[in-house]
Design a protein around this motif. Structure first.
Motif, PDB file in Angstrom:
ATOM      1  N   ALA A 182       0.788  -1.216   0.107  1.00  0.00           N
ATOM      2  CA  ALA A 182      -0.093   0.014   0.148  1.00  0.00           C
ATOM      3  C   ALA A 182       0.799   1.248  -0.127  1.00  0.00           C
ATOM      4  O   ALA A 182       2.058   1.308   0.812  1.00  0.00           O
ATOM      5  CB  ALA A 182      -1.030   0.031   1.304  1.00  0.00           C
ATOM      6  N   PRO A 183       0.550   2.066  -0.936  1.00  0.00           N
ATOM      7  CA  PRO A 183       1.483   3.463  -1.049  1.00  0.00           C
ATOM      8  C   PRO A 183       1.265   4.425   0.204  1.00  0.00           C
ATOM      9  O   PRO A 183       0.018   4.292   1.111  1.00  0.00           O
ATOM     10  CB  PRO A 183       1.126   4.009  -2.048  1.00  0.00           C
ATOM     11  N   ARG A 184       1.969   5.189   0.583  1.00  0.00           N
ATOM     12  CA  ARG A 184       2.037   6.037   1.602  1.00  0.00           C
ATOM     13  C   ARG A 184       0.920   7.022   1.661  1.00  0.00           C
ATOM     14  O   ARG A 184       0.519   7.379   0.458  1.00  0.00           O
ATOM     15  CB  ARG A 184       3.335   7.052   1.810  1.00  0.00           C
ATOM     16  N   GLY A 185       0.058   7.193   2.720  1.00  0.00           N
ATOM     17  CA  GLY A 185      -0.942   7.989   2.603  1.00  0.00           C
ATOM     18  C   GLY A 185      -2.269   7.158   2.541  1.00  0.00           C
ATOM     19  O   GLY A 185      -3.469   7.771   2.366  1.00  0.00           O
ATOM     20  N   THR A 186      -2.231   5.993   1.949  1.00  0.00           N
ATOM     21  CA  THR A 186      -3.634   5.035   2.083  1.00  0.00           C
ATOM     22  C   THR A 186      -4.543   5.202   3.306  1.00  0.00           C
ATOM     23  O   THR A 186      -3.649   5.167   4.231  1.00  0.00           O
ATOM     24  CB  THR A 186      -3.173   3.775   1.792  1.00  0.00           C
ATOM     25  N   LEU A 187      -5.509   5.447   3.154  1.00  0.00           N
ATOM     26  CA  LEU A 187      -6.532   5.219   4.368  1.00  0.00           C
ATOM     27  C   LEU A 187      -7.139   4.129   4.514  1.00  0.00           C
ATOM     28  O   LEU A 187      -7.807   3.637   3.467  1.00  0.00           O
ATOM     29  CB  LEU A 187      -7.547   6.474   3.974  1.00  0.00           C
ATOM     30  N   VAL A 188      -7.076   3.689   5.525  1.00  0.00           N
ATOM     31  CA  VAL A 188      -7.491   2.392   5.919  1.00  0.00           C
ATOM     32  C   VAL A 188      -8.815   2.304   7.100  1.00  0.00           C
ATOM     33  O   VAL A 188      -8.481   2.887   7.933  1.00  0.00           O
ATOM     34  CB  VAL A 188      -6.383   1.278   6.469  1.00  0.00           C
ATOM     35  N   VAL A 189      -9.742   1.561   6.796  1.00  0.00           N
ATOM     36  CA  VAL A 189     -10.880   1.782   7.794  1.00  0.00           C
ATOM     37  C   VAL A 189     -11.033   0.128   8.234  1.00  0.00           C
ATOM     38  O   VAL A 189     -10.902  -0.704   7.354  1.00  0.00           O
ATOM     39  CB  VAL A 189     -12.360   1.969   7.079  1.00  0.00           C
ATOM     40  N   ASP A 222       5.373   3.511  10.403  1.00  0.00           N
ATOM     41  CA  ASP A 222       6.674   3.234   9.499  1.00  0.00           C
ATOM     42  C   ASP A 222       6.177   3.135   7.798  1.00  0.00           C
ATOM     43  O   ASP A 222       6.776   3.477   7.383  1.00  0.00           O
ATOM     44  CB  ASP A 222       7.031   1.656   9.910  1.00  0.00           C
ATOM     45  N   ARG A 223       4.772   2.884   7.570  1.00  0.00           N
ATOM     46  CA  ARG A 223       4.556   2.772   6.284  1.00  0.00           C
ATOM     47  C   ARG A 223       3.871   4.239   5.752  1.00  0.00           C
ATOM     48  O   ARG A 223       3.411   4.358   4.524  1.00  0.00           O
ATOM     49  CB  ARG A 223       3.512   1.726   5.911  1.00  0.00           C
ATOM     50  N   GLY A 224       3.354   5.077   6.759  1.00  0.00           N
ATOM     51  CA  GLY A 224       2.815   6.386   6.345  1.00  0.00           C
ATOM     52  C   GLY A 224       1.386   6.214   5.883  1.00  0.00           C
ATOM     53  O   GLY A 224       0.817   6.921   5.122  1.00  0.00           O
TER      54      GLY A 224
END
Length: 237
Positions: free
Chosen positions: A145-152, A181-183
């Motif tokens: 997953a790229p940095r900034g991905t929003l996870v619910v 760590d992954r942003g």
């Protein structure tokens, strides 16, 4: 926050009251606030400033945030979390929805209920309702997953429902480190205890989170609570 009239109307009433009864304006404002259920005008103003829209809430989130979203059933916590996912996609980011509760059709219906069509976002949204969802599963699924991905994550109290999963504290701690760590932005939908009484407190807070198993809630650096159409965001002190 629901008032009997817009704030500017309430201020106008206070000015009129001040002239009619020959009292200072701040005293008149406090009287008006009392009629709205507040101890003083400053308390009413503070509560008003604490209320945010979904777009304003999203603007306050950043990579590495661990956010707890809590409300009693039917108050819109899932819809608001999906609305945040829409905001992320509007900005060109990805969103992932992990759920142990809903089917994909359920989620698509809820997107439509907030006026969003996933077809408009070109594959930026991912849905996962595996029975195996846990911290380890989520970390593996988000490996690229790229940095900034929003996870619910829907929802907090189900993560350690299976006995073979680690305790809730260990899972949330792992996800906090992973998000940092992954942003990533991790949003945990949370239940609110049935003892919460909206007649004594207009909006729930951190003390009302239902915790059948131990969890240090200071792991979350932001909390967001909903009730009766109000959204309240608070950053950890």
């Amino acid at each position: 926050m629901k008032l009997s009239a817009p704030v500017y109307h309430l201020k106008r009433k206070a000015k009129l009251l001040s002239r009619q009864e020959n009292v200072r304006l701040h005293e008149a404002l406090d009287r008006i606030a009392a009629k709205e259920g507040f101890g003083s005008w400053s308390l009413l103003a503070a509560k008003l400033s604490a209320t945010v829209t979904v777009s304003e809430l999203f603007a306050r989130l950043g990579p590495g945030d661990l956010v707890l979203v809590g409300a009693r059933p039917g108050q819109g916590k899932t819809l608001m979390s999906l609305a945040l996912a829409v905001e992320a996609m509007k900005s060109g980011g990805r969103s992932v929805f992990f759920t142990l509760e809903y089917t994909e059709k359920d989620v698509l219906d809820r997107f439509r209920s907030i006026g969003a069509e996933l077809a408009h976002f070109g594959g930026l949204f991912e849905f996962d309702n595996s029975d195996a969802i846990s911290a380890d599963y989520i970390v593996e699924a988000l490996d690229s997953a790229p940095r900034g991905t929003l996870v619910v994550i829907d929802y907090l109290q189900l993560l350690d429902q299976k006995r073979e999963n680690p305790e809730l504290m260990a899972q949330v701690s792992k996800l906090k480190s992973f998000a940092r760590d992954r942003g990533l932005i991790l949003i945990f939908i949370s239940q609110i205890d049935r003892s919460y009484d909206p007649s004594t407190k207009p909006c729930p807070d951190i003390d009302d989170v239902r915790l059948p198993n131990p969890l240090d809630l200071s792991l979350f650096n932001k909390t967001c609570f909903l009730n009766n159409g109000e959204i309240r965001l608070q950053a950890a002190s």
